[in-house]
Design a protein around this motif. Structure first.
Motif, PDB file in Angstrom:
ATOM      1  N   GLN A  30      -1.714  -7.603   6.984  1.00  0.00           N
ATOM      2  CA  GLN A  30      -1.727  -7.635   5.511  1.00  0.00           C
ATOM      3  C   GLN A  30      -2.023  -9.055   5.015  1.00  0.00           C
ATOM      4  O   GLN A  30      -2.827  -9.241   4.103  1.00  0.00           O
ATOM      5  CB  GLN A  30      -0.377  -7.180   4.957  1.00  0.00           C
ATOM      6  N   PHE A  31      -1.395 -10.032   5.631  1.00  0.00           N
ATOM      7  CA  PHE A  31      -1.601 -11.428   5.212  1.00  0.00           C
ATOM      8  C   PHE A  31      -3.088 -11.796   5.310  1.00  0.00           C
ATOM      9  O   PHE A  31      -3.673 -12.338   4.366  1.00  0.00           O
ATOM     10  CB  PHE A  31      -0.737 -12.354   6.085  1.00  0.00           C
ATOM     11  N   ASP A  32      -3.707 -11.471   6.444  1.00  0.00           N
ATOM     12  CA  ASP A  32      -5.131 -11.800   6.627  1.00  0.00           C
ATOM     13  C   ASP A  32      -5.966 -11.160   5.519  1.00  0.00           C
ATOM     14  O   ASP A  32      -6.872 -11.774   4.969  1.00  0.00           O
ATOM     15  CB  ASP A  32      -5.646 -11.259   7.973  1.00  0.00           C
ATOM     16  N   TYR A  33      -5.632  -9.916   5.230  1.00  0.00           N
ATOM     17  CA  TYR A  33      -6.405  -9.183   4.235  1.00  0.00           C
ATOM     18  C   TYR A  33      -6.237  -9.790   2.845  1.00  0.00           C
ATOM     19  O   TYR A  33      -7.200 -10.068   2.133  1.00  0.00           O
ATOM     20  CB  TYR A  33      -5.967  -7.711   4.234  1.00  0.00           C
ATOM     21  N   TYR A  34      -4.957 -10.027   2.451  1.00  0.00           N
ATOM     22  CA  TYR A  34      -4.702 -10.565   1.104  1.00  0.00           C
ATOM     23  C   TYR A  34      -5.308 -11.968   0.970  1.00  0.00           C
ATOM     24  O   TYR A  34      -5.885 -12.311  -0.045  1.00  0.00           O
ATOM     25  CB  TYR A  34      -3.196 -10.628   0.797  1.00  0.00           C
ATOM     26  N   ARG A  35      -5.144 -12.760   2.026  1.00  0.00           N
ATOM     27  CA  ARG A  35      -5.666 -14.131   1.963  1.00  0.00           C
ATOM     28  C   ARG A  35      -7.188 -14.111   1.761  1.00  0.00           C
ATOM     29  O   ARG A  35      -7.725 -14.834   0.928  1.00  0.00           O
ATOM     30  CB  ARG A  35      -5.321 -14.891   3.243  1.00  0.00           C
ATOM     31  N   ALA A  36      -7.862 -13.244   2.519  1.00  0.00           N
ATOM     32  CA  ALA A  36      -9.333 -13.177   2.413  1.00  0.00           C
ATOM     33  C   ALA A  36      -9.726 -12.801   0.987  1.00  0.00           C
ATOM     34  O   ALA A  36     -10.630 -13.399   0.390  1.00  0.00           O
ATOM     35  CB  ALA A  36      -9.874 -12.158   3.404  1.00  0.00           C
ATOM     36  N   LEU A  51       2.806  -2.173  -3.340  1.00  0.00           N
ATOM     37  CA  LEU A  51       2.458  -0.827  -2.887  1.00  0.00           C
ATOM     38  C   LEU A  51       2.797   0.298  -3.873  1.00  0.00           C
ATOM     39  O   LEU A  51       3.944   0.474  -4.254  1.00  0.00           O
ATOM     40  CB  LEU A  51       3.227  -0.603  -1.583  1.00  0.00           C
ATOM     41  N   ASP A  52       1.766   1.054  -4.250  1.00  0.00           N
ATOM     42  CA  ASP A  52       1.982   2.242  -5.092  1.00  0.00           C
ATOM     43  C   ASP A  52       1.590   3.459  -4.265  1.00  0.00           C
ATOM     44  O   ASP A  52       0.521   4.021  -4.413  1.00  0.00           O
ATOM     45  CB  ASP A  52       1.134   2.142  -6.367  1.00  0.00           C
ATOM     46  N   ILE A  53       2.483   3.801  -3.339  1.00  0.00           N
ATOM     47  CA  ILE A  53       2.221   4.948  -2.456  1.00  0.00           C
ATOM     48  C   ILE A  53       2.987   6.141  -3.009  1.00  0.00           C
ATOM     49  O   ILE A  53       3.915   5.967  -3.792  1.00  0.00           O
ATOM     50  CB  ILE A  53       2.628   4.585  -0.995  1.00  0.00           C
ATOM     51  N   GLY A  54       2.607   7.350  -2.587  1.00  0.00           N
ATOM     52  CA  GLY A  54       3.263   8.553  -3.129  1.00  0.00           C
ATOM     53  C   GLY A  54       2.395   9.131  -4.232  1.00  0.00           C
ATOM     54  O   GLY A  54       1.281   8.675  -4.455  1.00  0.00           O
ATOM     55  N   ARG A  70       7.775   7.465  -5.206  1.00  0.00           N
ATOM     56  CA  ARG A  70       6.490   6.788  -5.388  1.00  0.00           C
ATOM     57  C   ARG A  70       6.701   5.309  -5.722  1.00  0.00           C
ATOM     58  O   ARG A  70       7.720   4.956  -6.324  1.00  0.00           O
ATOM     59  CB  ARG A  70       5.785   7.506  -6.559  1.00  0.00           C
ATOM     60  N   ALA A  71       5.748   4.474  -5.325  1.00  0.00           N
ATOM     61  CA  ALA A  71       5.653   3.075  -5.767  1.00  0.00           C
ATOM     62  C   ALA A  71       6.963   2.301  -5.582  1.00  0.00           C
ATOM     63  O   ALA A  71       7.498   2.265  -4.482  1.00  0.00           O
ATOM     64  CB  ALA A  71       5.158   3.047  -7.205  1.00  0.00           C
ATOM     65  N   ILE A  72       7.481   1.701  -6.663  1.00  0.00           N
ATOM     66  CA  ILE A  72       8.645   0.814  -6.530  1.00  0.00           C
ATOM     67  C   ILE A  72       9.858   1.593  -6.021  1.00  0.00           C
ATOM     68  O   ILE A  72      10.740   1.044  -5.359  1.00  0.00           O
ATOM     69  CB  ILE A  72       8.961   0.095  -7.876  1.00  0.00           C
ATOM     70  N   ARG A  73       9.910   2.898  -6.269  1.00  0.00           N
ATOM     71  CA  ARG A  73      11.036   3.713  -5.787  1.00  0.00           C
ATOM     72  C   ARG A  73      11.015   3.717  -4.256  1.00  0.00           C
ATOM     73  O   ARG A  73      12.050   3.623  -3.617  1.00  0.00           O
ATOM     74  CB  ARG A  73      10.898   5.145  -6.292  1.00  0.00           C
ATOM     75  N   TYR A  74       9.810   3.860  -3.719  1.00  0.00           N
ATOM     76  CA  TYR A  74       9.647   3.820  -2.264  1.00  0.00           C
ATOM     77  C   TYR A  74      10.089   2.438  -1.756  1.00  0.00           C
ATOM     78  O   TYR A  74      10.878   2.308  -0.837  1.00  0.00           O
ATOM     79  CB  TYR A  74       8.178   4.092  -1.895  1.00  0.00           C
ATOM     80  N   CYS A  75       9.545   1.387  -2.379  1.00  0.00           N
ATOM     81  CA  CYS A  75       9.778   0.029  -1.869  1.00  0.00           C
ATOM     82  C   CYS A  75      11.254  -0.361  -1.924  1.00  0.00           C
ATOM     83  O   CYS A  75      11.758  -1.032  -1.023  1.00  0.00           O
ATOM     84  CB  CYS A  75       8.930  -0.975  -2.648  1.00  0.00           C
ATOM     85  N   LEU A  76      11.938   0.053  -2.982  1.00  0.00           N
ATOM     86  CA  LEU A  76      13.349  -0.341  -3.085  1.00  0.00           C
ATOM     87  C   LEU A  76      14.225   0.416  -2.091  1.00  0.00           C
ATOM     88  O   LEU A  76      15.316  -0.036  -1.753  1.00  0.00           O
ATOM     89  CB  LEU A  76      13.857  -0.146  -4.521  1.00  0.00           C
ATOM     90  N   THR A 110       7.943  -6.789   4.302  1.00  0.00           N
ATOM     91  CA  THR A 110       6.701  -7.135   5.017  1.00  0.00           C
ATOM     92  C   THR A 110       5.592  -7.416   4.017  1.00  0.00           C
ATOM     93  O   THR A 110       4.866  -8.411   4.122  1.00  0.00           O
ATOM     94  CB  THR A 110       6.274  -5.958   5.939  1.00  0.00           C
ATOM     95  N   GLN A 111       5.470  -6.533   3.029  1.00  0.00           N
ATOM     96  CA  GLN A 111       4.369  -6.740   2.079  1.00  0.00           C
ATOM     97  C   GLN A 111       4.591  -7.994   1.238  1.00  0.00           C
ATOM     98  O   GLN A 111       3.672  -8.799   1.036  1.00  0.00           O
ATOM     99  CB  GLN A 111       4.180  -5.525   1.159  1.00  0.00           C
ATOM    100  N   LEU A 112       5.826  -8.186   0.752  1.00  0.00           N
ATOM    101  CA  LEU A 112       6.079  -9.369  -0.095  1.00  0.00           C
ATOM    102  C   LEU A 112       5.843 -10.664   0.681  1.00  0.00           C
ATOM    103  O   LEU A 112       5.279 -11.624   0.148  1.00  0.00           O
ATOM    104  CB  LEU A 112       7.500  -9.324  -0.657  1.00  0.00           C
TER     105      LEU A 112
END
Ligand code: PEP
Ligand code: MG
Length: 591
Positions: free
Chosen positions: A328-334, A349-352, A375-381, A389-391
């Motif tokens: 993820q880091f490589d991708y975001y950095r690019a 992440l907005d999954i769901g 979905r989204a923040i509900r999933y992440c929390l 990992t994503q943050l």
């Protein structure tokens, strides 16, 4: 130039009316993309012919193996080894001796056709693995399902009908197209997308707009009316699909297409001109992106940065795997570095909802109401390790460019504070490890749930910016599923309640002196963009391809006319009349 598809017998011309979802006109042969729900026939087979059934099975297994291997090689070339791992799992599932032996035994025992026997055995295995608690076996369910579909398609002679099988320029005709369906679609092969399901904000549409191809959705049964290879004209301006057009229709569309092309050239010739209204007021048009491949258009169309980076897009490239922190880091950095000198608003992440991901959502079971669900923040929390990992990856990437972080689907102050708290903890960890990141990173909230919009005042005290997600805000305000074609006519952004809440959020942000942008599809709709700008939106974020047209439109608007537009719109109550007012304002300038 419109082309006539090879068509020896002229079939009857059919006109199907749907929802105009992405502009443009395209013409070409249809590629009917069938998803699940294959019609598997069942018929008795004579004893003497049973070995022939097994022969057909072996042929199908060989063909499937070849297709998966080709797909794997293509994905390795385009996306790398990691992304192709799923196909190794599919090859293993394909060779499962239990599945093969039991199918053969069933054919001899029941004396029925191979498709029926194979389908019955595969379903039995799927049901068995689905019940197991073990995550490994649960994951095998989708491998077996995917492979079983391929084998069945091969036996039924439908092997061409997956998006990865498209090798020439085609109009994609489908019941629906999900974000993961398109992961293997070769860009350039799809010249238009038409779907039975969906409305203007469904993901097939968002994708069409970013590929700059026309889309018509909500066609109810087009995928059953249109046959593979039928010649099709897609009119994404009017929401029309013409199947087997006559020469006269083709000629008339050729004229329309030419004049639209001329206008488009005029619009593009102004791409370098400043983003100022005709009386000199600056406006900012930023870009919605799904990945690093979109950054070229961000620069080409002179977008004012990235207003929305939908990070889930990189997860959806492979629904079986979760990218680790380094990936993820490589991708975001690019992406962030490529966008320089502009800033990127990275949405977590907005999954769901309609963005299903087997690996992330493994073990959650199916939900009766996914858009209202996990979905989204509900999933992440709830799944803190994934969120962390994503943050970490986003924060680390923030050292390489100009970044803001935004949380999706915030419904309350408590949720926003929990997300911010977790972000602060993650940042503190990185700091303790001596890892560089932007310590003053701005943090904002999507406003896309009515409760967040109503409590904008409260949220504003804890946010550096708002971004209004009109796709979801309209769906939740009106209780109209954004992907359901049966009620698409009720998805009405001109409903005065929606317009009131939009004005409330923008005015609240202004009063609280925080930046407010709009990143839903309304921002990229020429009927709504002038209104949103006139209400005070600091930035309108849209698919890059529509930026030139929006710049052309706003450069031909002035403050007096824009203020007049606001007062006309807010003194009217009939959504149809409101839309006419908005449309007229845009049409008078888009000439
Ligand atoms: C929205 O809801 O308007 C939005 C921009 O988010 P998404 O379309 O990704 O749900
Ligand atoms: Mg949304």
């Amino acid at each position: 130039m419109l082309q006539t598809a090879p068509n020896t017998i002229q079939k009857q011309e059919i006109l199907i009316r749907g929802i105009a979802a992405a502009p443009g006109i395209a013409q070409g042969p249809a590629f009917v993309f069938l998803q699940d729900g294959l019609d598997v026939p069942c018929y008795p087979v004579e004893e003497a012919a049973l070995s022939g059934e097994i022969g057909r099975f072996e042929q199908a297994l060989l063909a499937t193996r070849k297709q998966i291997s080709l797909l794997r090689d293509a994905v390795i070339e385009r996306l790398g080894q990691g992304e192709a791992a799923i196909f190794d799992a599919h090859l293993l599932a394909l060779e499962d001796p239990a599945l093969i032996d039991e199918t053969i035994q069933t054919v001899y025992k029941k004396k029925l056709n191979i498709e029926h026997c194979f389908h019955a055995v595969a379903e039995k295995y799927i049901a068995f693995f689905s019940k197991l608690e073990d995550e490994y076996f649960k994951e095998r369910v989708s491998d077996i399902r995917d492979v079983a579909q391929r084998i069945l398609r091969n036996m039924l002679g439908l092997s061409k009908c997956t998006l990865s099988a498209i090798t020439d320029r085609r109009v994609i005709v489908a019941e629906d197209v999900t974000p993961s369906d398109t992961a293997t679609l070769e860009i350039g092969h799809a010249i238009a997308i038409i779907t039975d399901a969906g409305n203007r904000t469904s993901h097939a549409v968002i994708m069409s707009r970013s590929l700059r191809i026309p889309a018509v959705v909500g066609l109810i049964s087009a995928s059953h009316q249109i046959e593979h290879d039928d010649a099709v004209i897609v009119d994404g301006y009017e929401g029309l699909v013409i199947v087997n057009p006559t020469d006269e229709t083709l000629a008339s569309y050729e004229r329309i297409s030419r004049s639209r092309g001329d206008f488009q050239r005029k619009v593009l010739s102004e791409v370098e001109l400043p983003s100022l209204t005709s009386d000199g007021v600056p406006f900012r048009l930023s870009a919605n992106v799904n990945g690093v491949e979109d950054i070229e258009s961000v620069h080409k169309y002179r977008a004012g940065g990235v207003g929305l980076f939908r990070t889930e897009s990189i997860f959806l490239k492979n629904s079986q795997q979760v990218p680790d922190e380094e990936t993820q880091f490589d991708y975001y950095r690019a992406l962030i570095a490529a966008a320089l000198p502009d800033r990127v608003i990275v949405r977590t992440l907005d999954i769901g909802g309609d963005k299903q991901h087997s690996a992330l959502l493994a073990g959650t079971g199916s939900e009766p109401n996914p858009f209202m669900g996990f979905r989204a923040i509900r999933y992440c929390l709830e799944r803190k390790p994934d969120f962390r990992t994503q943050l970490r990856a986003i924060l680390r990437a923030s050292a390489y460019g100009r970044v803001k972080i935004m949380f999706p689907m915030i419904s309350s102050l408590d949720e926003l504070l929990q997300a911010k708290d977790f972000l602060a903890q993650t940042a503190a960890e990185l700091k303790a490890e001596g890892v560089a990141f932007d310590e003053n990173i701005a943090v904002g909230s999507m406003i896309e749930i009515p409760s967040a919009a109503v409590s904008a005042e409260l949220l504003a005290d804890h946010c550096d910016f708002f971004s209004i997600g009109t796709n979801d805000l309209v769906q939740y305000m009106l209780a109209v599923d954004r992907g359901n074609e049966r009620i698409a006519h009720l998805y009405e952004p001109c409903n005065p309640a929606v317009l009131q809440i939009l004005r409330h959020v923008i005015q609240t942000a202004k009063r609280k002196k925080i930046d407010v942008s709009v990143c839903g599809e309304l921002a990229g709709d020429s009927a709504f963009a002038p209104l949103l700008f006139a209400l005070g939106a600091d930035s309108l974020s849209m698919t890059p391809a529509v930026i030139p047209e929006m710049r052309y439109l706003l450069r031909r608007s002035n403050s007096t006319d824009l203020n007049e537009l606001v007062s006309q719109v807010y003194s009217e109550h009939d959504p149809k009349k409101i839309y006419q007012i908005l449309r007229r304002f845009a049409n008078e300038r888009l000439v």
